[in-house]
Design a protein around this motif. Structure first.
Motif, PDB file in Angstrom:
ATOM      1  N   CYS A  26     -34.115   7.379  20.186  1.00  0.00           N
ATOM      2  CA  CYS A  26     -32.949   6.823  19.498  1.00  0.00           C
ATOM      3  C   CYS A  26     -33.419   6.089  18.247  1.00  0.00           C
ATOM      4  N   ASP A  27     -32.443   5.658  17.441  1.00  0.00           N
ATOM      5  CA  ASP A  27     -32.779   4.851  16.272  1.00  0.00           C
ATOM      6  C   ASP A  27     -33.153   3.431  16.687  1.00  0.00           C
ATOM      7  N   VAL A  28     -32.290   2.822  17.523  1.00  0.00           N
ATOM      8  CA  VAL A  28     -32.488   1.433  17.932  1.00  0.00           C
ATOM      9  C   VAL A  28     -32.316   1.337  19.445  1.00  0.00           C
ATOM     10  N   LEU A  29     -33.272   0.688  20.072  1.00  0.00           N
ATOM     11  CA  LEU A  29     -33.178   0.364  21.489  1.00  0.00           C
ATOM     12  C   LEU A  29     -32.813  -1.102  21.627  1.00  0.00           C
ATOM     13  N   VAL A  30     -31.805  -1.390  22.427  1.00  0.00           N
ATOM     14  CA  VAL A  30     -31.418  -2.759  22.750  1.00  0.00           C
ATOM     15  C   VAL A  30     -31.752  -3.000  24.216  1.00  0.00           C
ATOM     16  N   ILE A  31     -32.503  -4.049  24.485  1.00  0.00           N
ATOM     17  CA  ILE A  31     -32.889  -4.395  25.852  1.00  0.00           C
ATOM     18  C   ILE A  31     -32.112  -5.638  26.251  1.00  0.00           C
ATOM     19  N   GLY A  32     -31.214  -5.499  27.218  1.00  0.00           N
ATOM     20  CA  GLY A  32     -30.416  -6.609  27.696  1.00  0.00           C
ATOM     21  C   GLY A  32     -28.934  -6.382  27.487  1.00  0.00           C
ATOM     22  N   GLY A  33     -28.162  -6.447  28.572  1.00  0.00           N
ATOM     23  CA  GLY A  33     -26.726  -6.190  28.509  1.00  0.00           C
ATOM     24  C   GLY A  33     -25.883  -7.436  28.664  1.00  0.00           C
ATOM     25  N   ASP A  50     -27.712   5.384  16.062  1.00  0.00           N
ATOM     26  CA  ASP A  50     -27.893   5.937  17.406  1.00  0.00           C
ATOM     27  C   ASP A  50     -28.566   4.874  18.272  1.00  0.00           C
ATOM     28  N   VAL A  51     -27.843   4.393  19.286  1.00  0.00           N
ATOM     29  CA  VAL A  51     -28.290   3.232  20.063  1.00  0.00           C
ATOM     30  C   VAL A  51     -28.384   3.578  21.544  1.00  0.00           C
ATOM     31  N   VAL A  52     -29.456   3.120  22.172  1.00  0.00           N
ATOM     32  CA  VAL A  52     -29.579   3.108  23.624  1.00  0.00           C
ATOM     33  C   VAL A  52     -29.683   1.653  24.064  1.00  0.00           C
ATOM     34  N   LEU A  53     -28.918   1.275  25.085  1.00  0.00           N
ATOM     35  CA  LEU A  53     -28.993  -0.060  25.659  1.00  0.00           C
ATOM     36  C   LEU A  53     -29.444   0.050  27.107  1.00  0.00           C
ATOM     37  N   LEU A  54     -30.473  -0.703  27.459  1.00  0.00           N
ATOM     38  CA  LEU A  54     -30.994  -0.738  28.818  1.00  0.00           C
ATOM     39  C   LEU A  54     -30.730  -2.108  29.424  1.00  0.00           C
ATOM     40  N   GLU A  55     -30.106  -2.122  30.582  1.00  0.00           N
ATOM     41  CA  GLU A  55     -29.809  -3.360  31.306  1.00  0.00           C
ATOM     42  C   GLU A  55     -30.433  -3.272  32.701  1.00  0.00           C
ATOM     43  N   ALA A  56     -31.140  -4.333  33.088  1.00  0.00           N
ATOM     44  CA  ALA A  56     -31.852  -4.322  34.364  1.00  0.00           C
ATOM     45  C   ALA A  56     -30.908  -4.350  35.559  1.00  0.00           C
ATOM     46  N   LYS A  57     -29.740  -4.951  35.405  1.00  0.00           N
ATOM     47  CA  LYS A  57     -28.765  -5.019  36.504  1.00  0.00           C
ATOM     48  C   LYS A  57     -27.460  -4.353  36.057  1.00  0.00           C
ATOM     49  N   GLU A  58     -26.452  -5.191  35.768  1.00  0.00           N
ATOM     50  CA  GLU A  58     -25.163  -4.750  35.252  1.00  0.00           C
ATOM     51  C   GLU A  58     -24.803  -5.612  34.050  1.00  0.00           C
ATOM     52  N   PRO A  59     -23.977  -5.119  33.121  1.00  0.00           N
ATOM     53  CA  PRO A  59     -23.576  -5.957  31.995  1.00  0.00           C
ATOM     54  C   PRO A  59     -22.967  -7.277  32.458  1.00  0.00           C
ATOM     55  N   GLY A  60     -23.476  -8.369  31.907  1.00  0.00           N
ATOM     56  CA  GLY A  60     -22.982  -9.683  32.283  1.00  0.00           C
ATOM     57  C   GLY A  60     -23.587 -10.252  33.542  1.00  0.00           C
ATOM     58  N   PHE A  61     -24.637  -9.610  34.083  1.00  0.00           N
ATOM     59  CA  PHE A  61     -25.244 -10.107  35.316  1.00  0.00           C
ATOM     60  C   PHE A  61     -25.838 -11.501  35.148  1.00  0.00           C
ATOM     61  N   GLY A  62     -26.460 -11.768  33.996  1.00  0.00           N
ATOM     62  CA  GLY A  62     -27.151 -13.035  33.784  1.00  0.00           C
ATOM     63  C   GLY A  62     -26.219 -14.116  33.282  1.00  0.00           C
ATOM     64  N   ALA A  63     -26.703 -14.891  32.313  1.00  0.00           N
ATOM     65  CA  ALA A  63     -25.944 -16.040  31.826  1.00  0.00           C
ATOM     66  C   ALA A  63     -24.584 -15.637  31.260  1.00  0.00           C
ATOM     67  N   SER A  64     -24.490 -14.452  30.673  1.00  0.00           N
ATOM     68  CA  SER A  64     -23.233 -14.048  30.036  1.00  0.00           C
ATOM     69  C   SER A  64     -22.087 -13.929  31.021  1.00  0.00           C
ATOM     70  N   GLY A  65     -22.367 -13.618  32.267  1.00  0.00           N
ATOM     71  CA  GLY A  65     -21.301 -13.483  33.250  1.00  0.00           C
ATOM     72  C   GLY A  65     -21.162 -14.657  34.185  1.00  0.00           C
ATOM     73  N   ARG A  66     -21.947 -15.723  33.975  1.00  0.00           N
ATOM     74  CA  ARG A  66     -21.920 -16.845  34.916  1.00  0.00           C
ATOM     75  C   ARG A  66     -21.616 -18.187  34.263  1.00  0.00           C
ATOM     76  N   ASN A  67     -21.511 -18.226  32.947  1.00  0.00           N
ATOM     77  CA  ASN A  67     -21.355 -19.494  32.232  1.00  0.00           C
ATOM     78  C   ASN A  67     -19.942 -20.053  32.382  1.00  0.00           C
ATOM     79  N   GLY A  68     -19.680 -21.172  31.734  1.00  0.00           N
ATOM     80  CA  GLY A  68     -18.387 -21.825  31.848  1.00  0.00           C
ATOM     81  C   GLY A  68     -17.276 -21.197  31.042  1.00  0.00           C
ATOM     82  N   GLY A  69     -17.586 -20.185  30.240  1.00  0.00           N
ATOM     83  CA  GLY A  69     -16.548 -19.534  29.448  1.00  0.00           C
ATOM     84  C   GLY A  69     -15.985 -20.398  28.338  1.00  0.00           C
ATOM     85  N   GLN A  70     -16.770 -21.389  27.881  1.00  0.00           N
ATOM     86  CA  GLN A  70     -16.343 -22.241  26.774  1.00  0.00           C
ATOM     87  C   GLN A  70     -16.848 -21.657  25.457  1.00  0.00           C
TER      88      GLN A  70
END
Length: 418
Positions: A26-33, A50-70
């Protein structure tokens, strides 16, 4: 022990996505969803990359899906300081981060309970108020219609006890963070991003003029450029320096049973989100199903049971009184740095990374992902000058020990403030 979040309970089940089993280019690889990676991948794809994104779990598994939403604009530094450090472009970027997020949500039609209803930064010690008033004035000079709240007004708009004053920023607001991550992932795929879940990267190496990421499945991704957006969840095997750039502090959160109409009329009736200025303070808001959510710094060790949330529950009682039923307890990691500034780095040609959002990651990571995409795709300048090296913290492996000592020290200073 599992600690399911209120976000996970109230978000749709994620679609089943494939893990990467074959090698790709691909042109750009993004690591982390998370927000940063999803935003970068989305905007790159919209720019024709042209982008490929690789996520170790599911999108939002880490801080993005667990924070306070502020959704809080700005960085931890005040705008005058940002001007001195990096120029007015940096403070303008920081001031626009919340608007960038809400505009993106509106453009894409993401259903994530987004409300731009304001943020209150609250002071419960007299010594805190001059700095809050100075921050208010600096943003007012830049055209923000923020206002000051005295002790009586703070009690009225928050329903909480003990605040002596604070300022309100109308640019800010709230989202359902896991729904936002899911919506960004869906939009990124619709724009052409090839997104793979359960695909952790084991190694990242130079390959000619580009990069090669190797997965545990044996698959490889070859790319001209790479954005590493795994933040505080970066495993040492992927990038030892990036993994040692921040202190992974746990943020604990609790949520109550749905509030009654009388409680909703008293607690945050205007719908703002709140965080306070103590060194080890709390943050709170009304969340899904009209539940009161309160969070704050927890222990550096992961919790083992409900008793480990006693300090946060005591903070809730101190602010709002007793009698609330706690129905949800969960936690996630926040990337902290000693100077409370994020690390934006280009450690090698074609490699771009950022980490250490210090509790401001919701708006900042979405806006930063967009800026990183513009830099990679179009050569646009980054919002702050990047470092050519990833600064690491000494004795990082002992962070639980010295971090715990620091937390006790800061709590003592908070107790002594007047």
């Amino acid at each position: 022990m599992a600690f399911p979040s209120l976000w996970a309970e109230t978000a749709p089940a994620p679609p089943v996505r494939a893990s990467l089993e074959e090698s790709l280019r691909c042109d750009v690889l993004v690591i982390g969803g998370g927000f940063q990676g999803l935003s970068a991948a989305l905007h790159l794809a919209e720019a024709g990359t042209d982008v490929v994104l690789l996520e170790a779990k599911e999108p939002g598994f880490g801080a993005s899906g667990r924070n306070g939403g502020q959704v809080i604009p700005g960085l931890k530094d005040d705008p005058d300081t940002l001007d001195r450090l990096w120029g007015p472009e940096a403070s303008a970027f920081a001031g626009d981060t919340a608007d960038t997020l809400f505009a993106l949500v509106a453009r894409l039609g993401i259903d994530c309970d987004a409300v731009q209803g304001g943020w209150i930064q609250a002071g419960n010690r007299q010594v805190h108020l001059p700095a809050l008033q100075a921050r208010l004035r600096q943003w007012q000079v830049r055209g923000v219609a923020c206002d000051w709240l005295d002790a009586a007004e703070m009690a009225q708009v928050t329903g909480a006890r003990g605040f002596l004053g604070g300022w309100r920023d109308p640019r800010a607001g709230r989202v359902h963070p896991l729904k936002l991550a899911q919506g960004l992932a869906k939009a990124a795929e619709a724009a052409g991003v090839r997104l793979f879940t359960r695909s952790p990267v084991e190694r990242l190496d130079r390959s000619g003029a580009g990069w090669r990421a190797r997965l545990s499945s044996g698959a490889e991704v070859t790319a001209e450029r790479v954005i590493v957006a795994s933040n505080v969840y970066t495993p040492p095997r992927l990038d030892p320096q990036l993994a040692r750039a921040t202190v992974p502090a746990n943020s604990f959160q609790v949520a109550t049973a749905p509030l009654s109409d009388a409680q909703l009329a008293r607690i945050l009736p205007g719908g703002e989100v709140v965080s306070e200025t103590r060194r080890v303070g709390t943050y709170f808001r009304i969340g899904p199903q009209n539940r009161l959510m309160v969070g704050g710094r927890g222990s550096f060790a992961d919790p083992q049971g409900p008793a480990d949330f006693a300090r946060i529950e005591a903070e809730l009682a101190a602010l709002f009184g007793t009698g609330f039923e706690i129905t949800h307890r969960w936690f996630g990691r926040v990337g902290m740095t000693p100077d409370h500034r994020m690390r934006l780095c280009v450690p090698a040609p074609g490699l771009l990374t950022a980490t250490g959002f210090n509790g401001r990651g919701v708006a900042l990571s979405v806006a930063l992902g967009k800026a990183m995409a513009a830099h990679v795709a179009k050569g646009a300048p980054l919002p702050i000058p990047p470092s050519s090296e990833i600064p690491t913290l000494p004795f990082h492996g002992l962070h639980r020990i010295y971090g715990g000592i620091a937390i006790h020290y800061y709590r003592l200073r908070d107790a002594l403030d007047r």
